[in-house]
Design a protein around this motif. Structure first.
Motif, PDB file in Angstrom:
ATOM      1  N   PHE A   1     -13.647  21.928 -12.671  1.00  0.00           N
ATOM      2  CA  PHE A   1     -14.004  21.332 -13.958  1.00  0.00           C
ATOM      3  C   PHE A   1     -15.029  20.202 -13.828  1.00  0.00           C
ATOM      4  O   PHE A   1     -15.302  19.498 -14.800  1.00  0.00           O
ATOM      5  N   ARG A   2     -15.567  20.020 -12.621  1.00  0.00           N
ATOM      6  CA  ARG A   2     -16.555  18.953 -12.364  1.00  0.00           C
ATOM      7  C   ARG A   2     -16.037  17.601 -12.863  1.00  0.00           C
ATOM      8  O   ARG A   2     -16.722  16.891 -13.622  1.00  0.00           O
ATOM      9  N   VAL A   3     -14.837  17.253 -12.443  1.00  0.00           N
ATOM     10  CA  VAL A   3     -14.178  16.021 -12.884  1.00  0.00           C
ATOM     11  C   VAL A   3     -14.843  14.808 -12.231  1.00  0.00           C
ATOM     12  O   VAL A   3     -15.099  14.796 -11.021  1.00  0.00           O
ATOM     13  N   ASP A   4     -15.124  13.780 -13.035  1.00  0.00           N
ATOM     14  CA  ASP A   4     -15.720  12.543 -12.522  1.00  0.00           C
ATOM     15  C   ASP A   4     -14.672  11.521 -12.099  1.00  0.00           C
ATOM     16  O   ASP A   4     -14.925  10.698 -11.227  1.00  0.00           O
ATOM     17  N   GLU A   5     -13.493  11.567 -12.756  1.00  0.00           N
ATOM     18  CA  GLU A   5     -12.473  10.558 -12.457  1.00  0.00           C
ATOM     19  C   GLU A   5     -11.090  11.122 -12.768  1.00  0.00           C
ATOM     20  O   GLU A   5     -10.902  11.849 -13.750  1.00  0.00           O
ATOM     21  N   VAL A   6     -10.129  10.781 -11.906  1.00  0.00           N
ATOM     22  CA  VAL A   6      -8.724  11.124 -12.129  1.00  0.00           C
ATOM     23  C   VAL A   6      -7.996   9.854 -12.545  1.00  0.00           C
ATOM     24  O   VAL A   6      -8.161   8.796 -11.925  1.00  0.00           O
ATOM     25  N   ILE A   7      -7.186   9.946 -13.598  1.00  0.00           N
ATOM     26  CA  ILE A   7      -6.430   8.793 -14.070  1.00  0.00           C
ATOM     27  C   ILE A   7      -4.944   9.109 -13.988  1.00  0.00           C
ATOM     28  O   ILE A   7      -4.483  10.109 -14.544  1.00  0.00           O
ATOM     29  N   ILE A   8      -4.214   8.264 -13.267  1.00  0.00           N
ATOM     30  CA  ILE A   8      -2.777   8.455 -13.059  1.00  0.00           C
ATOM     31  C   ILE A   8      -2.036   7.728 -14.171  1.00  0.00           C
ATOM     32  O   ILE A   8      -2.103   6.498 -14.266  1.00  0.00           O
ATOM     33  N   ALA A   9      -1.342   8.480 -15.003  1.00  0.00           N
ATOM     34  CA  ALA A   9      -0.709   7.929 -16.213  1.00  0.00           C
ATOM     35  C   ALA A   9       0.804   8.085 -16.147  1.00  0.00           C
ATOM     36  O   ALA A   9       1.419   8.696 -17.028  1.00  0.00           O
ATOM     37  N   ILE A  10       1.402   7.545 -15.086  1.00  0.00           N
ATOM     38  CA  ILE A  10       2.862   7.620 -14.912  1.00  0.00           C
ATOM     39  C   ILE A  10       3.370   6.210 -14.606  1.00  0.00           C
ATOM     40  O   ILE A  10       3.438   5.806 -13.430  1.00  0.00           O
ATOM     41  N   PRO A  11       3.708   5.409 -15.620  1.00  0.00           N
ATOM     42  CA  PRO A  11       4.135   4.021 -15.361  1.00  0.00           C
ATOM     43  C   PRO A  11       5.352   3.907 -14.451  1.00  0.00           C
ATOM     44  O   PRO A  11       5.518   2.908 -13.758  1.00  0.00           O
ATOM     45  N   SER A  12       6.219   4.923 -14.435  1.00  0.00           N
ATOM     46  CA  SER A  12       7.438   4.863 -13.625  1.00  0.00           C
ATOM     47  C   SER A  12       7.264   5.508 -12.261  1.00  0.00           C
ATOM     48  O   SER A  12       8.243   5.783 -11.569  1.00  0.00           O
ATOM     49  N   ILE A  13       6.045   5.730 -11.816  1.00  0.00           N
ATOM     50  CA  ILE A  13       5.786   6.452 -10.575  1.00  0.00           C
ATOM     51  C   ILE A  13       6.311   5.683  -9.366  1.00  0.00           C
ATOM     52  O   ILE A  13       6.260   4.448  -9.315  1.00  0.00           O
ATOM     53  N   SER A  14       6.832   6.413  -8.389  1.00  0.00           N
ATOM     54  CA  SER A  14       7.310   5.802  -7.148  1.00  0.00           C
ATOM     55  C   SER A  14       6.145   5.657  -6.173  1.00  0.00           C
ATOM     56  O   SER A  14       5.092   6.278  -6.345  1.00  0.00           O
ATOM     57  N   LYS A  15       6.353   4.843  -5.131  1.00  0.00           N
ATOM     58  CA  LYS A  15       5.304   4.663  -4.123  1.00  0.00           C
ATOM     59  C   LYS A  15       4.977   5.980  -3.429  1.00  0.00           C
ATOM     60  O   LYS A  15       3.802   6.288  -3.179  1.00  0.00           O
TER      61      LYS A  15
END
Length: 649
Positions: free
Chosen positions: A213-227
């Motif tokens: 998809f020729r992505v320019d940026e990935v955004i992680i949208a999981i506030p409860s994400i573990s390390k």
């Protein structure tokens, strides 16, 4: 509608933002009047009857006031969901019966009660419908209107198709980003559409999706994400050589009032070590509330965070004792802004100044003291052993004696993992400070305890801060040895442990938090380079410089010979070796004469004294006998106790 029309609508909405709540309340009021009028017509009341106009007016006033009190106007229209509908309905379930009771008490007529219930139901229906229509209209405009797509048109892939990701997708689309879709590891969300954007795959598909998809940026949208989850996702982004950012964690949102949709870079602190340990704050709150607390070194990394967390528990007063005018000025300004009603005293002073200590203790009479003031940089203290001894040893001794003299109930001292089988002057000075406080613990009414830390992430002079400065300068990153390892913990974790020791700790004890596995500094440097340059365009190098004087290759967390006792908290170990050495005062006197001599070898005298005392206490050998440079593995208290028992057997 043309682009100009859509643009005008969005500018109008942005212009109404400052008075949004009043606009929403006005719309809800109009809808409530329609609902009340419909109820009167449905029940075949005489619409223009004076009594019924009074009924409608009273119902409307109750409805309007209670809806405002329950903050119905704060529910987002643009992101209106089933959950918001439930909250709206729950609010109006309060309003309906309340208005029915008011009308029944005023008019004593069962028909009027029916009117109130029907009108409240209709008001909910109209309010929910209006919000849903606005939500659908926004979704349609976001997907189709070219005016929302700015010329930059950055293509983004969102990781996490939950509520945070759904909200973010709308916001990004409105700001001109081209959202290509979501990835989510939940099988239940496969091929779903959220706000018109598809769930395209799982996190392991990021590399292929970025290329496809020729992505320019990935955004992680999981506030409860573990390390561990975050590390896995960032590794996928690094493999794909794509830029990435993240939403703040739930802790950042709650503790630091960060906006839930505020994007930031992924920091090495987000990935380093194991999951943070959360300690029970109930007893800490009961111990600190309405007490007079004193913090030495209040302007430092640990001291300033201590002050922030202490004020959350509502002390009677907080005395910030600090030698640096600059640091004290800034922490006082911050805390007075964040806690305007707190009773703060900012005192410039030195723990080596006996008169200054007597004056502050006499004036404020603290009951709990947290001692963070110390010299901590290993190579600098190798060059200036006298200053390390004056501050870390005799400064601590004078402060502890003043605490006993003025009736302090608890004295909590910050120590270090470098005090375990010390090699450096700094480590020896902190070990002697531990011995001094343990000696006083056996002789006084004041409770003394120490807390040992590993390296604190982000503190002044820490390796992470040094690497960040070197990255800003374009590198190289300097590592002392490719095999050097250290234990790390975050500043909030460190401070929580200090406060926990003050509330749960027993006299004469030393506490150590389970810091997980030690981290290879070389790997840390590589990780920070990857985070700063995920595309690999800057070619930042790592330079191995060699161990400096006083530095260990690998730190330890425990000596054999320290009396290990199970603590009442998971992941926290307690070492209890209350010492009362007859030769301690004699040795300190000799060390005192040495630091006031121009020819004395202060560092050698310090090491000889500590080694003598530890030999008397049989605290000499590292726990790992075969390889003294291998740090003991991560532990929980019962596991360590079992291993120590097996070795002693």
């Amino acid at each position: 509608m043309g682009n100009r029309g859509v643009g005008f609508i969005f500018k109008l909405i942005e212009g109404l933002a400052p008075i949004r709540s009043w606009v929403v309340l006005t719309i809800d009021a109009i809808l409530s009047l329609f609902a009340g009028s419909f109820a009167i017509l449905f029940l075949e009341f005489a619409l223009f009857n004076g009594r019924n106009v009074g009924v409608l007016s009273l119902w409307f006033v109750v409805q309007f006031v209670l809806a405002g009190f329950l903050r119905v106007q704060k529910y987002s229209w643009r992101l209106f969901s089933a959950r918001d509908s439930y909250r709206l309905g729950k609010s109006l379930l309060v309003v309906g019966p309340a208005s029915a009771v008011m009308l029944a008490m005023t008019y004593r007529d069962i028909e009027i009660v029916k009117f109130s219930i029907l009108a409240s139901f209709m008001a909910f229906f109209l309010m929910a419908t209006a919000r849903l229509v606005v939500r659908l209209a926004f979704d349609s405009v976001v997907r189709t209107s070219s005016i929302i797509r700015k010329e930059t048109g950055k293509r983004v892939l969102i990781v996490g198709a939950g509520r945070g990701g759904a909200s973010l997708s709308q916001k990004l689309a409105l700001e001109g980003y081209d959202v290509v879709g979501f990835v989510d590891d939940s099988w239940a969300k496969r091929k779903m559409q959220i706000n018109g954007f598809k769930v395209l795959g799982r996190s392991c598909d990021i590399e292929n999706l970025v290329k496809g998809f020729r992505v320019d940026e990935v955004i992680i949208a999981i506030p409860s994400i573990s390390k561990s989850q975050l590390k896995k996702i960032t590794d996928e982004c690094l493999k794909a050589k794509v830029q990435f950012r993240t939403l703040p964690s739930i802790k950042e949102i709650l503790d630091f009032n960060q906006s839930p949709d505020h994007l930031r870079e992924v920091k090495v602190e987000d990935l380093l070590g194991r999951e943070p340990i959360r300690l029970d704050k109930a007893l800490t709150r009961s111990e600190i509330k309405d007490q007079t607390i004193m913090v030495t070194g209040a302007g430092g990394s640990i001291g300033s965070e201590l002050c922030r967390q202490i004020l959350e528990f509502g002390p009677r007063s907080l005395i910030m004792f600090e030698r640096s005018e600059y640091n004290l000025f800034h922490i006082e300004r911050e805390l007075r802004r964040r806690f305007p009603n707190a009773n703060l005293s900012a005192v410039i002073g030195d723990i080596c100044d006996e008169v200054a200590l007597d004056r502050v203790f006499l004036k404020h009479r603290p009951k709990i003291l947290y001692h963070t003031a110390a010299y901590k940089h290993v190579p600098l203290m190798e060059e200036s052993p006298r200053e390390a001894i004056v501050n870390n040893v005799f400064g601590t001794r004078g402060l502890a004696q003043a605490a006993v003299k003025f009736g302090v109930a608890k004295f909590v001292m910050i120590s270090t993992d470098k005090a375990i089988r010390p090699l450096s002057v700094m480590g020896y000075s902190k070990r002697l400070a531990e011995i001094i406080t343990q000696d006083l613990a056996a002789k006084s009414e004041t409770s003394f305890m120490s807390v040992r830390f590993g390296n604190v992430l982000g503190s002044s002079g820490s390796v992470v801060e040094i690497f960040r400065k070197q990255l800003a300068e374009g590198g190289p990153l300097s590592v002392t040895d490719a095999e050097a390892r250290r234990f790390f913990m975050t500043t909030p974790e460190a401070v929580e442990l200090v406060l926990h020791a003050g509330s749960h700790g027993s006299n004469g004890s030393i506490y150590m938090l389970d810091m997980g596995e030690s981290v290879k500094i070389y790997d840390l440097a590589k990780r920070m380079i990857d985070l700063a340059d995920p595309m690999g365009q800057k070619n930042i190098q790592i330079e191995v410089t060699g161990l400096r004087p006083g530095e260990k290759l690998k730190e330890e967390i425990l000596w054999e010979g320290e009396d290990l006792i199970a603590s009442n908290i998971d992941h926290v170990s307690m070492f209890k070796n209350i010492v009362s050495i007859q030769g301690l005062e004699l040795g300190l006197s000799k060390l005192y004469r040495c630091i006031h001599s121009t020819s004395g070898q202060c560092g050698d005298e310090l090491k000889a004294l500590v080694n003598t005392i530890d030999a008397m206490e049989n605290i000499r050998r590292p726990l790992t006998k075969k390889d003294p440079e291998v740090a003991y593995p991560a532990f929980s208290s019962p596991a360590v106790m079992a291993r120590v028992a097996n070795q002693q057997a």
